[in-house]
Write a protein that holds these residues in place. Structure first.
Motif, PDB file in Angstrom:
ATOM      1  N   ASN A 123       5.369   7.669  -3.315  1.00 36.87           N
ATOM      2  CA  ASN A 123       6.345   6.637  -3.066  1.00 36.87           C
ATOM      3  C   ASN A 123       6.700   5.660  -4.186  1.00 36.87           C
ATOM      4  O   ASN A 123       7.736   4.856  -3.950  1.00 36.87           O
ATOM      5  N   ILE A 124       6.118   5.852  -5.246  1.00 37.13           N
ATOM      6  CA  ILE A 124       6.313   4.699  -6.503  1.00 37.13           C
ATOM      7  C   ILE A 124       7.839   4.708  -6.892  1.00 37.13           C
ATOM      8  O   ILE A 124       7.917   3.717  -7.457  1.00 37.13           O
ATOM      9  N   HIS A 125       8.431   5.770  -6.620  1.00 36.08           N
ATOM     10  CA  HIS A 125       9.713   5.756  -7.089  1.00 36.08           C
ATOM     11  C   HIS A 125      10.604   4.906  -6.349  1.00 36.08           C
ATOM     12  O   HIS A 125      11.784   4.560  -6.725  1.00 36.08           O
ATOM     13  N   ILE A 126      10.270   4.437  -5.246  1.00 34.38           N
ATOM     14  CA  ILE A 126      10.921   3.203  -4.696  1.00 34.38           C
ATOM     15  C   ILE A 126      11.080   2.060  -5.427  1.00 34.38           C
ATOM     16  O   ILE A 126      12.139   1.420  -5.261  1.00 34.38           O
ATOM     17  N   ILE A 127      10.165   1.808  -6.251  1.00 33.99           N
ATOM     18  CA  ILE A 127      10.147   0.739  -7.363  1.00 33.99           C
ATOM     19  C   ILE A 127      10.613   1.119  -8.516  1.00 33.99           C
ATOM     20  O   ILE A 127      10.476   2.222  -8.842  1.00 33.99           O
ATOM     21  N   LYS A 128      11.108   0.172  -9.450  1.00 34.84           N
ATOM     22  CA  LYS A 128      11.355   0.399 -10.953  1.00 34.84           C
ATOM     23  C   LYS A 128       9.812   0.116 -11.472  1.00 34.84           C
ATOM     24  O   LYS A 128       9.403  -1.117 -11.549  1.00 34.84           O
ATOM     25  N   VAL A 129       9.021   0.866 -12.053  1.00 38.84           N
ATOM     26  CA  VAL A 129       7.733   0.735 -12.553  1.00 38.84           C
ATOM     27  C   VAL A 129       7.623   1.076 -14.044  1.00 38.84           C
ATOM     28  O   VAL A 129       8.223   2.162 -14.446  1.00 38.84           O
ATOM     29  N   GLY A 130       6.852   0.276 -14.974  1.00 37.30           N
ATOM     30  CA  GLY A 130       6.825   0.601 -16.133  1.00 37.30           C
ATOM     31  C   GLY A 130       6.056   2.099 -16.412  1.00 37.30           C
ATOM     32  O   GLY A 130       5.047   2.272 -15.624  1.00 37.30           O
ATOM     33  N   LYS A 131       6.818   2.671 -17.254  1.00 34.33           N
ATOM     34  CA  LYS A 131       6.449   4.158 -17.362  1.00 34.33           C
ATOM     35  C   LYS A 131       4.903   4.385 -17.738  1.00 34.33           C
ATOM     36  O   LYS A 131       4.146   5.338 -17.404  1.00 34.33           O
ATOM     37  N   ASN A 132       4.163   3.307 -18.560  1.00 37.64           N
ATOM     38  CA  ASN A 132       2.820   3.730 -19.106  1.00 37.64           C
ATOM     39  C   ASN A 132       1.971   2.961 -18.132  1.00 37.64           C
ATOM     40  O   ASN A 132       0.793   3.397 -18.369  1.00 37.64           O
ATOM     41  N   ILE A 133       2.282   2.452 -17.150  1.00 40.36           N
ATOM     42  CA  ILE A 133       1.383   1.901 -16.380  1.00 40.36           C
ATOM     43  C   ILE A 133       1.365   2.572 -14.848  1.00 40.36           C
ATOM     44  O   ILE A 133       0.694   2.261 -13.902  1.00 40.36           O
ATOM     45  N   ILE A 178       0.672  -1.169  -0.142  1.00 41.11           N
ATOM     46  CA  ILE A 178       0.077   0.058  -0.015  1.00 41.11           C
ATOM     47  C   ILE A 178       1.014   1.246  -0.175  1.00 41.11           C
ATOM     48  O   ILE A 178       0.580   2.304  -0.626  1.00 41.11           O
ATOM     49  N   HIS A 179       2.007   1.264   0.689  1.00 45.16           N
ATOM     50  CA  HIS A 179       2.926   2.239   0.758  1.00 45.16           C
ATOM     51  C   HIS A 179       3.553   2.730  -0.383  1.00 45.16           C
ATOM     52  O   HIS A 179       3.535   3.827  -0.909  1.00 45.16           O
ATOM     53  N   ILE A 180       3.995   1.746  -1.062  1.00 47.24           N
ATOM     54  CA  ILE A 180       4.626   1.712  -2.407  1.00 47.24           C
ATOM     55  C   ILE A 180       3.769   2.183  -3.682  1.00 47.24           C
ATOM     56  O   ILE A 180       4.250   2.784  -4.575  1.00 47.24           O
ATOM     57  N   LEU A 181       2.650   1.828  -3.589  1.00 44.46           N
ATOM     58  CA  LEU A 181       1.449   2.057  -4.779  1.00 44.46           C
ATOM     59  C   LEU A 181       1.033   3.282  -4.426  1.00 44.46           C
ATOM     60  O   LEU A 181      -0.348   3.430  -4.389  1.00 44.46           O
ATOM     61  N   ASN A 182       1.710   4.291  -4.438  1.00 45.42           N
ATOM     62  CA  ASN A 182       1.357   5.841  -4.171  1.00 45.42           C
ATOM     63  C   ASN A 182       2.310   6.472  -4.845  1.00 45.42           C
ATOM     64  O   ASN A 182       3.320   6.407  -5.091  1.00 45.42           O
ATOM     65  N   LEU A 183       1.642   7.649  -5.622  1.00 44.47           N
ATOM     66  CA  LEU A 183       2.302   8.481  -6.643  1.00 44.47           C
ATOM     67  C   LEU A 183       3.575   9.147  -5.785  1.00 44.47           C
ATOM     68  O   LEU A 183       4.573   9.324  -6.487  1.00 44.47           O
TER      69      LEU A 183
END
Length: 494
Positions: A428-438, A421-426
């Motif tokens: 904090n999302i920088h904590i993970i490597k996430v696909g730019k389009n999603i 829940i913490h990381i799936l937030n705009l």
């Protein structure tokens, strides 16, 4: 071993061949006539398995490439190529949809066949490519020149075998063997059966070189699972897209198959066992069961594992499957890596997507809840300056453990669910490597549930249809993927 009985189901009928050839010729003639009439310096040719006579019955996708001279401006090639494709589709009463790989191409439904019309540059053997698809015509010509009529049948056997065990297809979603790679393997080893016999002894980084270019040791291939030098380009590995797990699946399936071939069985018994390797896997434990019954079966299997499995579901923006899958893998890989780093032990994870509307991450954890405190480790006691700096920050909270200075600290996240829940937030999302389009989709509109909660409300999770599947079919697809998740290795043995 005689495979004629199996080939009966694989080879297209003469009626199917005639129909495919008729549509192929019609498309090529229209494009070439239009080019002549409008003074366009380009030529249409059939490529791919249809052109090489290596297509399986019922899999007659037609690929037509429009080749332009190499000095053609790239924007002109794209624009003119697509105009020709749309004109062709309209003239032949097709239904067209635009796609994008290295550049745009058109997929048309013409005469009930899927026809891809792709602009490209006309290059010669050994020339550098300008766009990623430019070698395709050379590949087609090479196979047509070198593959015997008998070997066309051997290719069909290899393709169907690979398809049935889940290793066929070089698209990112599968990461398996391309059709061209299958054809080259038959050229290398002669027959389907001999290919399997040789594959039993492959190792990581096995190197094959039909034309003896001696470039297989090139450093750019050092991380590739299988190196098969492209006979039309000495600096290209045809097996570059093959992922290690698909190569391993093929090796193990080959061993399983050859063990039956060499077993002391009657011909009928042997054929009965072998023929199963060429058919879709029949999951007896799922047959004639409703989605609700399958869901209950799967929930029971997860409970038996005594783990916690979390489901993250979110919508996807409109994008090509080729672009989508790498971004999904990158994102779920990173989430699970961070969970592990935070001492939530990930046992297994995977993702599922219908490629149009929804994505589901499935994350199974051995450790999903932790105590209130953890040991925060500082420097070793020996370097006094480092000791003093650490002491200055933490004061009397410090104590020695072995030869480290440590302290007890309260955890920020006591459960894996809280961490996600913490990381799936705009913020904090920088904590993970996430696909730019999603990135925005996963942060703004996700649901996070335990697997039993998710499956107990299956109807609401799949209350939509897509272009080729209804809600019941989508739900079954996801349940089937969970069965694969829980019961790995089903496809490579029969």
């Amino acid at each position: 071993m005689n495979y004629e009985l199996i080939l009966k189901d694989l080879k297209p009928s003469q009626e199917e061949i005639d129909a495919v050839n008729k549509t192929t010729k019609k498309v090529i003639n229209f494009i070439n006539k239009t080019c002549k009439d409008e003074g366009i310096n380009a030529e249409a040719k059939a490529v791919g398995s249809v052109a090489k006579n290596t297509w399986l019955s019922g899999k007659s996708d037609i690929d037509i490439f429009i080749s332009f001279p190499t000095d053609t401006d790239i924007d002109f090639l794209k624009e003119t190529g697509m105009e020709l494709a749309y004109k062709t589709s309209n003239a032949l009463n097709g239904k067209a949809s635009e796609h994008y790989a290295s550049h745009p191409y058109l997929t048309c439904d013409i005469d009930c066949f899927e026809v891809d019309i792709v602009p490209c540059y006309k290059i010669n053997e050994g020339d550098s490519i300008i766009s990623a698809v430019d070698r395709t015509i050379l590949h087609t010509e090479y196979i047509k020149k070198n593959l015997s009529k008998k070997q066309e049948d051997e290719v069909l056997l290899l393709k169907r075998f690979m398809d049935a065990i889940g290793t066929y297809g070089s698209e990112f979603k599968t990461g398996g063997f391309a059709g061209y790679l299958c054809e080259l393997l038959i050229l290398k080893y002669g027959t389907f059966e001999n290919t399997l016999r040789k594959a039993q002894y492959w190792r990581f980084h096995t190197m094959l070189d039909l034309e003896d270019f001696k470039t297989a040791n090139n450093k750019i291939f050092k991380d590739d699972s299988l190196v098969f030098i492209d006979p039309t380009d000495k600096n290209r590995n045809v097996g570059a897209a093959l992922r290690l797990e698909r190569m391993v699946d093929f090796i193990v399936a080959s061993r399983n198959f050859i063990a039956i071939v060499d077993d002391e069985l009657s011909d009928d018994e042997r054929m009965e066992k072998l023929i199963k390797f060429f058919k879709p896997l029949q999951k007896e434990h799922l047959l004639n069961r409703s989605n609700e019954e399958i869901a209950k079966y799967i929930v029971d299997l997860f409970k038996d594992r005594e783990t916690q499995t979390l489901v993250v579901k979110f919508p996807i923006p409109e994008m090509s499957a080729d672009a989508l899958h790498p971004q999904l893998i990158k994102t779920v890989d990173s989430i699970c890596e961070k969970l592990d780093m935070s001492e939530f032990s990930v046992f297994k994870y995977d993702y599922w997507t219908d490629e149009e509307k929804s994505v589901i991450f499935t994350i199974e954890l051995n450790v999903f809840k932790q105590g209130k405190y953890y040991i925060h480790k500082g420097p070793k006691v020996w370097p006094k300056k480092a000791y003093d700096n650490f002491k200055l920050k933490w004061g009397d909270l410090l104590y020695p453990l072995d030869d480290f200075m440590v302290l007890r600290r309260e955890r920020q996240f006591k459960t894996a669910k809280d961490f996600i829940i913490h990381i799936l937030n705009l913020e904090n999302i920088h904590i993970i490597k996430v696909g730019k389009n999603i990135k925005e989709a996963i942060c703004n509109d996700y649901i996070l549930l335990e697997i039993d909660e998710f499956l107990n409300d299956l109807d609401s999770q799949f209350d939509y249809n897509i272009s080729n599947k209804n809600s019941e079919e989508l739900a079954f697809d996801y349940l089937n993927s969970l069965d694969d998740f829980l019961n790995p290795g089903q496809y490579i043995k029969r």
